[in-house]
Enzyme design. Structure first.
Site, PDB file in Angstrom:
ATOM      1  N   HIS A  87       0.824  -1.220   0.000  1.00  0.00           N
ATOM      2  CA  HIS A  87       0.000   0.000   0.000  1.00  0.00           C
ATOM      3  C   HIS A  87       0.855   1.266   0.000  1.00  0.00           C
ATOM      4  CE1 HIS A  87       0.036  -0.115   4.557  1.00  0.00           C
ATOM      5  NE2 HIS A  87      -0.037   1.197   4.425  1.00  0.00           N
ATOM      6  N   ASP A 223       1.256  -7.720   2.393  1.00  0.00           N
ATOM      7  CA  ASP A 223       1.337  -6.289   2.095  1.00  0.00           C
ATOM      8  C   ASP A 223       2.794  -5.832   1.905  1.00  0.00           C
ATOM      9  OD1 ASP A 223       0.898  -3.583   1.832  1.00  0.00           O
ATOM     10  OD2 ASP A 223      -0.434  -3.429   3.559  1.00  0.00           O
ATOM     11  N   SER A 652       3.973   2.233   8.416  1.00  0.00           N
ATOM     12  CA  SER A 652       3.753   1.269   7.350  1.00  0.00           C
ATOM     13  C   SER A 652       5.062   1.036   6.623  1.00  0.00           C
ATOM     14  CB  SER A 652       2.722   1.788   6.363  1.00  0.00           C
ATOM     15  OG  SER A 652       1.454   1.477   6.830  1.00  0.00           O
TER      16      SER A 652
HETATM   17  N1  ARG Z   1      -4.952   0.312   7.858  1.00  0.00           N
HETATM   18  C1  ARG Z   1      -3.656   0.346   7.234  1.00  0.00           C
HETATM   19  C2  ARG Z   1      -3.003   1.680   7.446  1.00  0.00           C
HETATM   20  O1  ARG Z   1      -3.368   2.693   7.586  1.00  0.00           O
HETATM   21  C3  ARG Z   1      -3.647  -0.106   5.816  1.00  0.00           C
HETATM   22  C4  ARG Z   1      -4.322   0.803   4.842  1.00  0.00           C
HETATM   23  C5  ARG Z   1      -4.325   0.309   3.419  1.00  0.00           C
HETATM   24  N2  ARG Z   1      -5.310  -0.736   3.182  1.00  0.00           N
HETATM   25  C6  ARG Z   1      -6.647  -0.510   2.963  1.00  0.00           C
HETATM   26  N3  ARG Z   1      -7.458  -1.519   2.805  1.00  0.00           N
HETATM   27  N4  ARG Z   1      -7.133   0.705   2.905  1.00  0.00           N
HETATM   28  O2  ARG Z   1      -3.270   2.769   7.360  1.00  0.00           O
HETATM   29  N1  GLU Z   2      -1.332   1.254   7.658  1.00  0.00           N
HETATM   30  C1  GLU Z   2      -0.693   2.319   8.399  1.00  0.00           C
HETATM   31  C2  GLU Z   2       0.153   3.208   7.490  1.00  0.00           C
HETATM   32  O1  GLU Z   2      -0.157   3.367   6.340  1.00  0.00           O
HETATM   33  C3  GLU Z   2       0.125   1.761   9.502  1.00  0.00           C
HETATM   34  C4  GLU Z   2      -0.772   1.182  10.455  1.00  0.00           C
HETATM   35  C5  GLU Z   2      -1.096   2.083  11.596  1.00  0.00           C
HETATM   36  O2  GLU Z   2      -1.694   3.153  11.449  1.00  0.00           O
HETATM   37  O3  GLU Z   2      -0.700   1.618  12.654  1.00  0.00           O
HETATM   38  O4  GLU Z   2       1.094   3.839   7.909  1.00  0.00           O
END
Ligand code: ARG
Ligand code: GLU
Length: 726
Positions: A87, A223, A652
């Site tokens: 991502h 990921d 991330s």
């Molecule tokens: N929650 C994770 C992070 O903030 C992964 C985000 C990407 N994946 C998604 N399905 N949106 O931010």
């Molecule tokens: N998915 C998050 C990011 O894009 C990291 C996960 C979190 O927020 O802990 O940085």
């Protein structure tokens, strides 16, 4: 005997802190020796603070990069190979994808350096050194100064500090406030601008589980993606050139094939974005009771409208999948955060702490929480209106967000004349085309109707622009906000590509006149003008006072709780966080084990589904257990695991590192029940989610056949031989 008692006490104390809150904190690498090393080693770490961060020799920090300024990446070979999340690389992967050659859908494995794909605009930043410059930065300031006076003194000081450096090209000095402005640290950074895409699994692996599984454990997402840093002559940073060579790093992370097990030490190294751990209770009350519910409800309305159309029409689903994911990501996070704050009794903990603080704080610092109550009361209507405005106009109604650019065309014409206007139009056309490619005007119109109605219904009159008032609707003979939306979208040229591009094709004077008469344009400019006057001006007025008070409150807490170790809130600078591999109880009678396995992918598999499909080749590899050297002692390949490491957005792509300094995984998410860790970390429920390095290697090797990449990595087995094989 005395020695025995002392060391017994020490171990007891350390075990106290580690059971009470092992995991909390995002620590500055330069203070690990003083503040953390002992605890880290007690938790199982076998290396020293100097091995993690050193200015005298190569250390782990030399393998960690800020990826594009928004994620973290790490170097995993002596030829500059970078590992980060799928991502994080997403938009670059997308930019190389076409219908015929769809890297997102099919994945990509370059077979040679020549096939590694350049990404204009993408960069990675290394940290050369970190320095405490608090004294110099705060020279001549005191607590009696006004906020403005203090800031201008500091700004001058920082300028003087920067002037002391003579920097080579691509080197930069960044100075940031810490502990709410009580301390300042300097980062000497080096930026590399030639970063190429090396490999990626298909989206069905890199995003497996998509929105349903986002923020959730058990997880089965691969990921990750691979990039490479290229350098100019002498291994120095350089702009992109086909002649650049793979970069030789000072350090690259070896990758462990032994992995970790429950209870093992882990550490995550990276660039966490923002946390607010030291807020007073009135701020947390406001988040729980007012701001989060509003933002959640706005997004809820928008997402429901998108979801309905996306489910019915595959074409719409394709166009909106990535936009939906972006909006849903924080919508889901805020829901988890609010619930977690409640279930972990965050407020009660704040009240207790504040009581203790009021009793023990030095005289001048005692009444701070009372003052906060007043200020947070005063800022609340503006804070709420501000969130409403930005969620509505720049997050969810797509066309309003575009008008920001259209407005720039108008001001360029008016301020700089025809030539510059024309040049800007040239530059914007591809951008607009890109926007319309994935745009459904009727869908946006529906979102417009729902969100403007909600805005008007939720906020006081003073925050409502004329075009959204009853009087306006009445004058135009419109019955409601559906009527208004229809009126706006059918009388504006912006929602339809042909109409708007035709406007841009006209003579500048005529085009600008048409734009300025456009009903969506007048709505936007009037709304934006009102926002500046009635919302952001008073908001900033109170926010400045809140920020000054928060600085004093932070200082007061440090003076009052002398034995407590304080870590500075995240601010996108380099940090280390550490904890242990650990499962958790999400609710009564349920326990999550810390590891998921490839068989779990098959349990979730829904052929043809947009979230849970699995590539045929991976199905085959799992069915035939073709795991090679990547299976653990259970005979299967671990996919994801969780630990008590305290992470946030920006982490991330951060490496998960074992007790010996080897890479064991890649951070990419947190568990839903623990997303409140940005405000109130609680080691019983806050867990970060990592992809296991063995799953990554298995995919690169067995799925991608990219053995040339495996060959350049250094695979190690630090544990084999230390433990008896089961
Ligand atoms: N929650 C994770 C992070 O903030 C992964 C985000 C990407 N994946 C998604 N399905 N949106 O931010
Ligand atoms: N998915 C998050 C990011 O894009 C990291 C996960 C979190 O927020 O802990 O940085």
């Amino acid at each position: 005997m005395r020695y025995f008692i002392q060391s017994f006490l020490l171990v007891f104390l350390l075990s106290q802190t580690s059971t009470v809150k092992a995991g909390e904190g995002m620590w500055l690498p330069i203070f690990l020796k003083a503040l953390n090393e002992q605890e880290m080693q007690h938790m199982g770490m076998k290396i020293s603070a100097e091995d993690i961060y050193s200015v005298n020799k190569s250390s782990l920090k030399d393998a960690i990069v800020h990826f594009g300024g928004f994620c973290t990446g790490e170097i995993i070979s002596d030829q500059g190979l970078i590992l980060t999340n799928h991502h994080c690389g997403y938009s670059n992967i997308q930019s190389h994808s076409t219908i015929e050659n769809n890297l997102l859908k099919d994945g990509y494995w370059s077979q040679s350096f020549d096939e590694e794909l350049p990404n204009p605009g993408l960069f990675v930043t290394f940290i050369e050194s970190i320095e405490d410059v608090t004294k110099k930065a705060l020279l001549g300031t005191n607590d009696q100064m006004s906020a403005v006076e203090r800031q201008s003194t500091i700004d001058k000081n920082l300028e003087n500090i920067r002037a002391g450096y003579r920097l080579a090209e691509f080197h930069e000095i960044i100075i940031r406030p810490f502990y709410n402005g009580n301390q300042y640290f300097l980062f000497h950074t080096v930026k590399y601008n030639d970063v190429r895409l090396v490999g990626t699994p298909p989206e069905s692996i890199g995003k497996f589980g998509a929105d349903t599984d986002n923020w959730v454990f058990p997880r089965h997402t691969g990921d990750f993606s691979l990039f490479r840093v290229y350098a100019g002559p002498n291994n120095e940073p350089a702009a992109y050139s086909p002649d650049n060579k793979p970069f030789t790093p000072k350090h690259s992370l070896p990758i462990s094939l032994d992995g970790v097990e429950e209870g093992d030490f882990t550490m995550v190294f990276g660039f966490p974005g923002r946390t607010n751990q030291y807020l007073p209770s009135p701020a947390v009350e406001q988040i729980i009771n007012t701001l989060n519910p509003a933002k959640i409800e706005i997004r809820d309305k928008a997402l429901k409208i998108l979801d309905k159309r996306m489910r019915a029409e595959p074409e719409v689903r394709l166009k909106y999948a990535s936009k939906f994911a972006r909006v849903a990501n924080y919508w889901k996070k805020w829901i988890g955060e609010s619930q977690g704050l409640k279930s972990s009794n965050a407020l009660k903990k704040k009240y207790t702490l504040e009581k203790e603080y009021a009793q023990n704080a030095p005289k001048d610092f005692k009444n701070i929480v009372q003052e906060f109550k007043t200020l947070y009361g005063e800022i609340e209507p503006y804070a709420l209106a501000r969130d409403f405005y930005s969620e509505t106009t720049s997050r969810n109604i797509e066309i309003l967000r575009q008008i920001r650019n259209i407005q720039r065309l108008v001001t360029t014409y008016e301020e700089n004349g025809e030539e510059e206007y024309k040049a800007l139009v040239e530059r914007y056309i591809p951008y607009f085309e890109n926007f319309y490619k994935d745009y459904e005007p009727e869908l946006d119109q529906e979102v417009f109707a729902a969100l403007t109605a909600f805005y008007v219904e939720s906020l006081d009159k003073e925050f409502i622009p004329e075009e959204l008032t009853r009087e306006f609707l009445f004058m135009r003979a419109l019955r409601d906000f559906n009527g208004l939306a229809k009126y706006m979208y059918s009388n504006s040229t912006f929602p339809t590509e042909e109409k708007f591009i035709a406007v841009l094709g006209k003579e500048p004077a005529e085009a600008v006149e048409l734009i300025k008469k456009d009903p969506l344009y007048t709505l936007y400019t009037s709304w934006n003008g009102l926002y500046t006057k009635a919302i952001s001006a008073p908001y900033n007025h109170y926010k400045t006072q809140i920020d000054s008070l928060q600085r004093l409150y932070m200082k007061g807490q440090m003076l009052t709780f002398k034995d407590k170790r304080f870590w500075p809130d995240a601010n996108s600078t380099m940090r280390v966080t550490y904890g242990k591999v650990n499962g958790y109880n999400p609710r009564d009678a349920v326990r999550y084990l810390p590891f998921s396995y490839v068989e779990g992918i098959m349990e979730k598999y829904v052929p043809g589904d947009y979230e849970f499909d699995v590539p045929k080749k991976l199905v085959k590899l799992i069915e035939t257990k073709n795991y090679g050297q990547y299976a653990d002692e259970t005979g299967s390949v671990p996919v994801c695991f969780i630990g008590t490491n305290h992470t946030t957005g920006g982490n991330s792509g951060s490496p998960a590192i074992d007790a010996y300094g080897n890479l064991i995984g890649l951070n990419f998410d947190r568990v839903w029940e623990g997303t409140m860790s940005d405000i109130n970390y609680d080691s019983s429920i806050c867990r970060n989610i990592m992809v296991d390095a063995r799953y990554v290697l298995f995919l690169v090797d067995k799925l991608g056949g990219a053995t040339r990449l495996i060959d350049e990595m250094k695979l190690v087995r630090p544990k084999t031989g230390l433990r008896s094989k089961k």
